[in-house]
Design an enzyme around this catalytic site. Sequence first.
Site, PDB file in Angstrom:
ATOM      1  N   ARG A  78       0.835  -1.210   0.000  1.00 12.12           N
ATOM      2  CA  ARG A  78       0.000   0.000   0.000  1.00 12.12           C
ATOM      3  C   ARG A  78       0.861   1.248   0.000  1.00 12.12           C
ATOM      4  O   ARG A  78       0.542   2.246  -0.671  1.00 12.12           O
ATOM      5  CB  ARG A  78      -0.944  -0.011   1.214  1.00 12.12           C
ATOM      6  CG  ARG A  78      -2.093   0.991   1.131  1.00 12.12           C
ATOM      7  CD  ARG A  78      -1.770   2.328   1.741  1.00 12.12           C
ATOM      8  NE  ARG A  78      -1.280   2.171   3.089  1.00 12.12           N
ATOM      9  CZ  ARG A  78      -0.426   3.000   3.664  1.00 12.12           C
ATOM     10  NH1 ARG A  78       0.067   4.048   3.002  1.00 12.12           N
ATOM     11  NH2 ARG A  78      -0.016   2.795   4.908  1.00 12.12           N
ATOM     12  N   TRP A  98      14.253   7.962   5.411  1.00 12.79           N
ATOM     13  CA  TRP A  98      13.041   7.127   5.494  1.00 12.79           C
ATOM     14  C   TRP A  98      12.133   7.362   4.283  1.00 12.79           C
ATOM     15  O   TRP A  98      10.942   7.588   4.427  1.00 12.79           O
ATOM     16  CB  TRP A  98      12.287   7.381   6.797  1.00 12.79           C
ATOM     17  CG  TRP A  98      13.105   7.175   8.026  1.00 12.79           C
ATOM     18  CD1 TRP A  98      13.506   8.134   8.922  1.00 12.79           C
ATOM     19  CD2 TRP A  98      13.662   5.935   8.487  1.00 12.79           C
ATOM     20  NE1 TRP A  98      14.274   7.566   9.909  1.00 12.79           N
ATOM     21  CE2 TRP A  98      14.392   6.217   9.676  1.00 12.79           C
ATOM     22  CE3 TRP A  98      13.619   4.623   8.015  1.00 12.79           C
ATOM     23  CZ2 TRP A  98      15.054   5.225  10.390  1.00 12.79           C
ATOM     24  CZ3 TRP A  98      14.286   3.631   8.732  1.00 12.79           C
ATOM     25  CH2 TRP A  98      14.981   3.943   9.904  1.00 12.79           C
ATOM     26  N   GLU A 126       3.695  10.032   8.332  1.00  9.81           N
ATOM     27  CA  GLU A 126       2.580  10.940   8.039  1.00  9.81           C
ATOM     28  C   GLU A 126       1.992  11.553   9.309  1.00  9.81           C
ATOM     29  O   GLU A 126       0.816  11.848   9.393  1.00  9.81           O
ATOM     30  CB  GLU A 126       1.456  10.245   7.245  1.00  9.81           C
ATOM     31  CG  GLU A 126       1.902   9.317   6.148  1.00  9.81           C
ATOM     32  CD  GLU A 126       2.577  10.044   5.003  1.00  9.81           C
ATOM     33  OE1 GLU A 126       2.853  11.237   5.125  1.00  9.81           O
ATOM     34  OE2 GLU A 126       2.840   9.376   3.987  1.00  9.81           O
ATOM     35  N   GLY A 127       2.845  11.744  10.314  1.00 10.47           N
ATOM     36  CA  GLY A 127       2.422  12.383  11.561  1.00 10.47           C
ATOM     37  C   GLY A 127       2.325  11.397  12.697  1.00 10.47           C
ATOM     38  O   GLY A 127       1.560  10.426  12.634  1.00 10.47           O
TER      39      GLY A 127
END
Length: 395
Positions: free
Chosen positions: A101, A173, A374-375
């Site tokens: 994904r 990353w 993403e946080g």
Amino acid sequence: MSAGTLPSFDPRDPLGLDDLLDPEDLAVRDTMRQWAADRVLPHVADWFERGEVPGIRELARELGSLGALGMSLTGYGCAGASPIQYGLACLELEAADSGIRSLMSVQGSLSMYAIHRFGSEEQKRQWLPRMASGEVIGCFGLTEPDHGSDPAGMRTYAKRDGSDWVLTGRKMWITNGSVAGVAVVWARTDEGIRGFVVPTDAPGFSAPDIKHKWSLRASVTSELVLDEVRLPADAVLPEVTGLRGPLSCLGHARYGIIWGSMGAARSAFESALDYAREREQFGRPIGGFQLTQAKLADMALELHKGILLAHHLGRRMEAGRLRPEQVSFGKLNNVREAIEICRTSRTILGANGISLEYPVMRHATNLESVLTYEGTVEMHQLVLGKALTGIDAFR
């Protein structure tokens, strides 16, 4: 169905959420589910154990042929799918593995989205059709070794040299990094933070893979090294300056994570449910014991509430009413609950839960990364805290 006749109860869809989907939605979901079953599930445990994905470029091209890359974008060979359809695709791919994904999400929701929204017409025509087909893989360079949650502190710098730009810095990353043909890189400039479209064959660009990961092992993760990479003037994304650019891309990617995390949770839950029906202890299936049933009931509640939340946010996105705070709400809740579902599923499987013969531990370790990227939890808590109180507690 005659009046007064209820449909049978489906343990895999206890709330009847399929009723929310139209035939096109179901077709997208079923196509992605079948592709994942054929092309990912037979191999992913081995990929995870080896820490590599052989044939990743071929997988990207196959996803492109399905219309899954940049699928929520319009034009330039993109599918123009609805937010719900994009979410369903994320769910089905992450039910196979978070790394697969992530391949799709970084391609479409970060690198392609940045070019589609902020790029010039020339940049769009040059890159998007080839990225939509999977011919070219993209990556997105924002996080740095010393700056993750605070991207405003980035050190990567782009300076003008005549009509050219020269980029120097490091990104960390980065999903797809070493297999990418193009990187969208964000850098400080004298004008503010700008985005650059960087061909990865540019002199001075390298992307060494990050080794020794215990999460997202069926995924390419790299460092980006930019050693005075010289780019022409038209390499800059012309339509945005400042953090609004990368943050809007991250918002789009987070929306996919809201759905995707529920795919990992569904896979773990269904593994535990099947196991509980078959595994016998003390003379009967463990699914017949009260404590096991309580675990299954609680997991089903959180799983399907999370999917319902994803549907709601998808409808808001479709209507142009989805706020960043609502995306934080979904990302914070769904990833956190998905991890808990995986952990509880592992207890039902007992020692078998740590084996790659079952997907549970693989999903659990993957979600530890999804929880951070993403946080982080803390950042989304502060986004919601600020929205609720009106007080900024970030600094």
